[in-house]
Design a protein around this motif. Structure first.
Motif, PDB file in Angstrom:
ATOM      1  N   ALA A  66     -39.405   0.393  22.485  1.00  0.00           N
ATOM      2  CA  ALA A  66     -40.203   0.174  23.459  1.00  0.00           C
ATOM      3  C   ALA A  66     -39.433   1.534  23.986  1.00  0.00           C
ATOM      4  O   ALA A  66     -38.393   1.725  24.475  1.00  0.00           O
ATOM      5  CB  ALA A  66     -40.145  -0.930  23.572  1.00  0.00           C
ATOM      6  N   GLY A  67     -40.422   2.671  24.328  1.00  0.00           N
ATOM      7  CA  GLY A  67     -39.742   3.555  24.917  1.00  0.00           C
ATOM      8  C   GLY A  67     -40.104   3.557  26.337  1.00  0.00           C
ATOM      9  O   GLY A  67     -40.894   2.113  26.882  1.00  0.00           O
ATOM     10  N   GLN A  68     -39.567   4.097  27.537  1.00  0.00           N
ATOM     11  CA  GLN A  68     -39.342   4.214  29.505  1.00  0.00           C
ATOM     12  C   GLN A  68     -41.068   3.858  29.924  1.00  0.00           C
ATOM     13  O   GLN A  68     -41.047   3.648  30.602  1.00  0.00           O
ATOM     14  CB  GLN A  68     -38.423   4.937  29.973  1.00  0.00           C
ATOM     15  CG  GLN A  68     -37.265   5.134  29.340  1.00  0.00           C
ATOM     16  CD  GLN A  68     -36.398   5.794  29.941  1.00  0.00           C
ATOM     17  OE1 GLN A  68     -36.640   6.872  30.240  1.00  0.00           O
ATOM     18  NE2 GLN A  68     -35.027   5.561  30.741  1.00  0.00           N
ATOM     19  N   GLY A 125     -45.246   6.908  20.830  1.00  0.00           N
ATOM     20  CA  GLY A 125     -45.081   5.807  19.918  1.00  0.00           C
ATOM     21  C   GLY A 125     -45.078   4.661  20.276  1.00  0.00           C
ATOM     22  O   GLY A 125     -46.412   4.025  19.960  1.00  0.00           O
ATOM     23  N   THR A 126     -44.508   4.277  21.852  1.00  0.00           N
ATOM     24  CA  THR A 126     -44.979   2.455  22.080  1.00  0.00           C
ATOM     25  C   THR A 126     -46.318   2.813  22.003  1.00  0.00           C
ATOM     26  O   THR A 126     -46.705   1.124  21.845  1.00  0.00           O
ATOM     27  CB  THR A 126     -43.972   2.409  23.007  1.00  0.00           C
ATOM     28  OG1 THR A 126     -42.810   3.271  22.759  1.00  0.00           O
ATOM     29  CG2 THR A 126     -44.231   1.696  23.795  1.00  0.00           C
ATOM     30  N   ARG A 127     -46.969   3.115  22.843  1.00  0.00           N
ATOM     31  CA  ARG A 127     -48.824   3.461  23.111  1.00  0.00           C
ATOM     32  C   ARG A 127     -49.462   2.359  21.849  1.00  0.00           C
ATOM     33  O   ARG A 127     -50.110   1.833  21.975  1.00  0.00           O
ATOM     34  CB  ARG A 127     -48.784   4.090  23.723  1.00  0.00           C
ATOM     35  CG  ARG A 127     -51.024   4.043  24.277  1.00  0.00           C
ATOM     36  CD  ARG A 127     -50.681   2.886  24.913  1.00  0.00           C
ATOM     37  NE  ARG A 127     -51.185   1.908  24.724  1.00  0.00           N
ATOM     38  CZ  ARG A 127     -51.541   0.760  25.284  1.00  0.00           C
ATOM     39  NH1 ARG A 127     -51.606   0.642  26.347  1.00  0.00           N
ATOM     40  NH2 ARG A 127     -51.821  -0.504  24.421  1.00  0.00           N
ATOM     41  N   GLU A 141     -53.555  -2.798  15.606  1.00  0.00           N
ATOM     42  CA  GLU A 141     -53.536  -2.471  14.044  1.00  0.00           C
ATOM     43  C   GLU A 141     -52.008  -2.446  14.079  1.00  0.00           C
ATOM     44  O   GLU A 141     -52.051  -2.786  12.781  1.00  0.00           O
ATOM     45  CB  GLU A 141     -53.808  -1.220  13.799  1.00  0.00           C
ATOM     46  CG  GLU A 141     -55.529  -1.151  13.663  1.00  0.00           C
ATOM     47  CD  GLU A 141     -56.326  -0.736  14.542  1.00  0.00           C
ATOM     48  OE1 GLU A 141     -55.291  -0.736  15.677  1.00  0.00           O
ATOM     49  OE2 GLU A 141     -57.763  -0.675  15.094  1.00  0.00           O
ATOM     50  N   TYR A 142     -51.066  -1.943  14.759  1.00  0.00           N
ATOM     51  CA  TYR A 142     -50.246  -2.078  14.401  1.00  0.00           C
ATOM     52  C   TYR A 142     -48.818  -3.578  13.867  1.00  0.00           C
ATOM     53  O   TYR A 142     -49.383  -4.855  14.515  1.00  0.00           O
ATOM     54  CB  TYR A 142     -48.549  -1.551  15.564  1.00  0.00           C
ATOM     55  CG  TYR A 142     -47.440  -1.413  15.151  1.00  0.00           C
ATOM     56  CD1 TYR A 142     -47.221  -0.550  14.120  1.00  0.00           C
ATOM     57  CD2 TYR A 142     -46.119  -2.103  15.581  1.00  0.00           C
ATOM     58  CE1 TYR A 142     -45.976  -0.283  13.700  1.00  0.00           C
ATOM     59  CE2 TYR A 142     -45.019  -1.263  14.827  1.00  0.00           C
ATOM     60  CZ  TYR A 142     -44.727  -1.144  14.520  1.00  0.00           C
ATOM     61  OH  TYR A 142     -43.558  -0.491  13.867  1.00  0.00           O
ATOM     62  N   PRO A 143     -49.051  -3.811  12.615  1.00  0.00           N
ATOM     63  CA  PRO A 143     -47.992  -4.865  12.405  1.00  0.00           C
ATOM     64  C   PRO A 143     -47.295  -5.963  12.596  1.00  0.00           C
ATOM     65  O   PRO A 143     -46.236  -6.382  11.683  1.00  0.00           O
ATOM     66  CB  PRO A 143     -48.668  -4.805  10.538  1.00  0.00           C
ATOM     67  CG  PRO A 143     -48.013  -3.747  10.625  1.00  0.00           C
ATOM     68  CD  PRO A 143     -48.514  -2.421  11.819  1.00  0.00           C
ATOM     69  N   PHE A 150     -41.238  15.381  10.149  1.00  0.00           N
ATOM     70  CA  PHE A 150     -39.836  15.057   9.993  1.00  0.00           C
ATOM     71  C   PHE A 150     -39.574  15.250  11.254  1.00  0.00           C
ATOM     72  O   PHE A 150     -39.537  15.400  12.348  1.00  0.00           O
ATOM     73  CB  PHE A 150     -38.683  16.787   9.530  1.00  0.00           C
ATOM     74  CG  PHE A 150     -39.356  17.401   7.491  1.00  0.00           C
ATOM     75  CD1 PHE A 150     -39.613  16.151   6.791  1.00  0.00           C
ATOM     76  CD2 PHE A 150     -40.741  18.286   7.804  1.00  0.00           C
ATOM     77  CE1 PHE A 150     -39.825  16.910   5.401  1.00  0.00           C
ATOM     78  CE2 PHE A 150     -41.176  18.413   6.499  1.00  0.00           C
ATOM     79  CZ  PHE A 150     -40.419  17.681   5.306  1.00  0.00           C
ATOM     80  N   SER A 151     -37.753  14.151  10.936  1.00  0.00           N
ATOM     81  CA  SER A 151     -37.426  14.018  12.270  1.00  0.00           C
ATOM     82  C   SER A 151     -36.043  14.247  12.381  1.00  0.00           C
ATOM     83  O   SER A 151     -35.657  14.078  10.719  1.00  0.00           O
ATOM     84  CB  SER A 151     -37.468  12.504  13.387  1.00  0.00           C
ATOM     85  OG  SER A 151     -37.309  11.688  11.903  1.00  0.00           O
ATOM     86  N   PHE A 152     -34.572  13.706  12.637  1.00  0.00           N
ATOM     87  CA  PHE A 152     -33.375  14.455  12.450  1.00  0.00           C
ATOM     88  C   PHE A 152     -33.032  14.988  11.297  1.00  0.00           C
ATOM     89  O   PHE A 152     -31.845  14.608  11.042  1.00  0.00           O
ATOM     90  CB  PHE A 152     -33.266  12.219  12.146  1.00  0.00           C
ATOM     91  CG  PHE A 152     -33.130  11.560  13.543  1.00  0.00           C
ATOM     92  CD1 PHE A 152     -31.814  11.225  13.927  1.00  0.00           C
ATOM     93  CD2 PHE A 152     -33.964  11.068  13.687  1.00  0.00           C
ATOM     94  CE1 PHE A 152     -32.238  10.286  15.177  1.00  0.00           C
ATOM     95  CE2 PHE A 152     -34.794  10.324  14.754  1.00  0.00           C
ATOM     96  CZ  PHE A 152     -33.507   9.829  15.429  1.00  0.00           C
TER      97      PHE A 152
HETATM   98  C1  FMN Z   1     -41.808   0.785  17.335  1.00  0.00           C
HETATM   99  C2  FMN Z   1     -41.485   3.017  16.424  1.00  0.00           C
HETATM  100  C3  FMN Z   1     -41.095   2.857  15.217  1.00  0.00           C
HETATM  101  C4  FMN Z   1     -40.591   4.537  15.364  1.00  0.00           C
HETATM  102  N1  FMN Z   1     -40.397   4.189  13.845  1.00  0.00           N
HETATM  103  C5  FMN Z   1     -39.444   6.023  13.755  1.00  0.00           C
HETATM  104  C6  FMN Z   1     -39.559   6.061  12.635  1.00  0.00           C
HETATM  105  O1  FMN Z   1     -40.004   5.757  11.222  1.00  0.00           O
HETATM  106  N2  FMN Z   1     -39.291   7.925  12.528  1.00  0.00           N
HETATM  107  C7  FMN Z   1     -39.403   8.848  13.714  1.00  0.00           C
HETATM  108  O2  FMN Z   1     -38.916   9.625  13.558  1.00  0.00           O
HETATM  109  N3  FMN Z   1     -39.419   8.217  14.992  1.00  0.00           N
HETATM  110  C8  FMN Z   1     -39.707   6.680  15.056  1.00  0.00           C
HETATM  111  N4  FMN Z   1     -39.613   6.623  16.705  1.00  0.00           N
HETATM  112  C9  FMN Z   1     -39.907   6.908  17.324  1.00  0.00           C
HETATM  113  C10 FMN Z   1     -41.279   8.592  17.027  1.00  0.00           C
HETATM  114  O3  FMN Z   1     -41.340   9.289  16.834  1.00  0.00           O
HETATM  115  C11 FMN Z   1     -41.006   9.197  18.544  1.00  0.00           C
HETATM  116  O4  FMN Z   1     -40.025   9.844  18.876  1.00  0.00           O
HETATM  117  C12 FMN Z   1     -41.262   8.000  20.126  1.00  0.00           C
HETATM  118  O5  FMN Z   1     -42.266   6.539  19.815  1.00  0.00           O
HETATM  119  C13 FMN Z   1     -41.376   9.044  21.256  1.00  0.00           C
HETATM  120  O6  FMN Z   1     -41.335   8.165  21.820  1.00  0.00           O
HETATM  121  P1  FMN Z   1     -42.680   6.525  22.991  1.00  0.00           P
HETATM  122  O7  FMN Z   1     -42.440   5.760  22.200  1.00  0.00           O
HETATM  123  O8  FMN Z   1     -41.958   6.670  24.425  1.00  0.00           O
HETATM  124  O9  FMN Z   1     -44.191   7.409  22.953  1.00  0.00           O
HETATM  125  C14 FMN Z   1     -40.371   4.882  16.566  1.00  0.00           C
HETATM  126  C15 FMN Z   1     -40.493   4.590  17.613  1.00  0.00           C
HETATM  127  C16 FMN Z   1     -41.445   3.577  18.067  1.00  0.00           C
HETATM  128  C17 FMN Z   1     -41.597   3.149  19.607  1.00  0.00           C
END
Ligand code: FMN
Length: 358
Positions: A329-331, A227-229, A235-237, A127-129
């Motif tokens: 995209a993340g930092q 996430g970003t990696r 595979e990511y579409p 879960f998030s948020f």
């Molecule tokens: C392309 C993308 C889609 C994401 N979608 C979701 C999502 O649907 N639900 C969610 O809780 N977090 C989502 N996130 C955030 C991730 O849960 C996570 O906090 C984040 O990717 C971590 O940071 P990083 O991208 O720098 O690795 C998403 C992140 C990216 C990059």
């Protein structure tokens, strides 16, 4: 040096051929023996490495299973998916891997398909948020599944402990995608770790490499969320133009903004700068209703149309102007220079983390 840190450092000196996974000894590509908090986390979850793929929206059974089969924990964000798709995705992932994977819900949008996900056999819910309610937690426990929560502060960690989360992920504003954090995870980590106690605490935001993972493990966390990696994988579409931008981007090309909030008003997110964001900022960064080019359709998938400020990014099937849509995209993007297979990323991160490669 605290005890967990010492355990991790000393662990690197001890070579071993296996870690336990679901009661079965599996060979570790590196021959490295985990110890301390990361070991407790992988044992609890039944995975091999303390590497978790964020439950990114748009991810597929192929991606999640590839991560899990390689020893990490894969995940699929299913907040915006109809019930049948949730069932199909969980079943498809289960058919591709015996290892655990997570199904993700952004609680701002509820978790209406949670019963379907559990019924189809989802082993982990993320879960998030928000915080799951008692009914949701009971449902997860009755199904024999585990759950994690993404939080951004020590208070959030406390809430996660109160509902009995199996693991907690501390997100910082370094993260790509939607960001629930107000600051860096680095600022919140000391109190979060103290609050989490024995419950595994992971870090999410800006991690891309094995060196990043090593750094956070040495800080006393139990694992890293990427996430970003994993969005930058075969595979990511996502659309090829989005992937190409990811390869070329530097960390300073990302922005934390509310620009692409169509479908989730006011929600903060980190994206790559693009013409939509630049024009919006140049026009005074106004709220919906006052933005340049608001009615433009910038993407279509069949009959579905996506307006300029939609939260949806461009997928491989999207026609239109992918580079003008949200590109999350993340930092940590500056360290991403290729689009390999997800399993290769898991092994690369782990090998680099334990020092076999640099
Ligand atoms: C392309 C993308 C889609 C994401 N979608 C979701 C999502 O649907 N639900 C969610 O809780 N977090 C989502 N996130 C955030 C991730 O849960 C996570 O906090 C984040 O990717 C971590 O940071 P990083 O991208 O720098 O690795 C998403 C992140 C990216 C990059």
């Amino acid at each position: 040096m605290d005890k967990s840190r010492r355990a991790f450092s000393l662990g690197s000196l001890v070579a071993s051929a296996s870690v336990m996974m679901g009661g079965e000894a599996l060979a570790d590509v590196t021959g490295y023996k985990l110890s301390g908090k990361p070991e407790a986390f992988v044992k609890k979850m039944g995975i091999k490495y303390p590497i978790v793929q964020a439950v990114i929206g748009g991810s597929t059974p192929d991606l999640a299973a590839a991560v899990s089969n390689a020893g990490g924990m894969g995940g699929i964000g299913m907040s915006w998916s109809p019930e049948q798709e949730v069932r199909d995705y969980v079943k498809a992932t289960r058919s591709l891997t015996k290892a655990p994977f997570a199904i993700g819900y952004v609680l701002t949008f509820g978790a209406g398909t949670l019963p379907a996900a559990l019924d189809a056999g989802a082993p982990v819910i993320q879960f998030s948020f928000g915080t799951p309610d008692k009914k949701q937690v009971s449902m997860i426990r009755a199904a024999g599944a585990k759950f994690g929560m993404q939080v951004s502060t020590a208070d959030g960690v406390k809430q996660a402990l109160d509902v009995g989360a199996d693991y907690i992920s501390l997100q910082g504003q370094e993260a790509g995608g939607h960001v629930q954090a107000q600051g860096s995870w680095r600022d919140n980590l000391p109190r979060a770790l103290e609050t989490a106690g024995k419950t595994p605490l992971l870090v999410a935001g800006g991690l891309s490499t094995g060196k990043d993972l090593r750094e956070v493990l040495l800080m006393g966390v139990s694992g890293g969320v990427f996430g970003t990696r994993f969005a930058a994988t075969k595979e990511y579409p996502s659309h090829p133009e989005y992937k190409q931008r990811m390869i070329n981007a530097r960390s300073s090309d990302t922005a934390l903004t509310v620009c692409f909030d169509g479908g989730w008003p006011g929600a903060l997110h980190r994206v790559l700068r693009n013409p939509t964001l630049d024009a919006w900022e140049a026009a005074g960064a106004q709220w919906a209703g006052l933005r340049p080019g608001e009615g433009d359709v910038v993407g279509t998938i069949g009959d579905m149309k996506f307006a300029r400020y939609s939260l949806f990014p461009a997928f491989v099937v999207t026609q239109g102007k992918p580079q003008e849509m949200a590109m999350y995209a993340g930092q940590g993007i500056g360290a991403i220079r290729d689009i390999p297979k997800a399993g290769e990323i898991v092994e690369r991160i782990w090998s680099e983390c334990v020092g076999l490669t640099v």
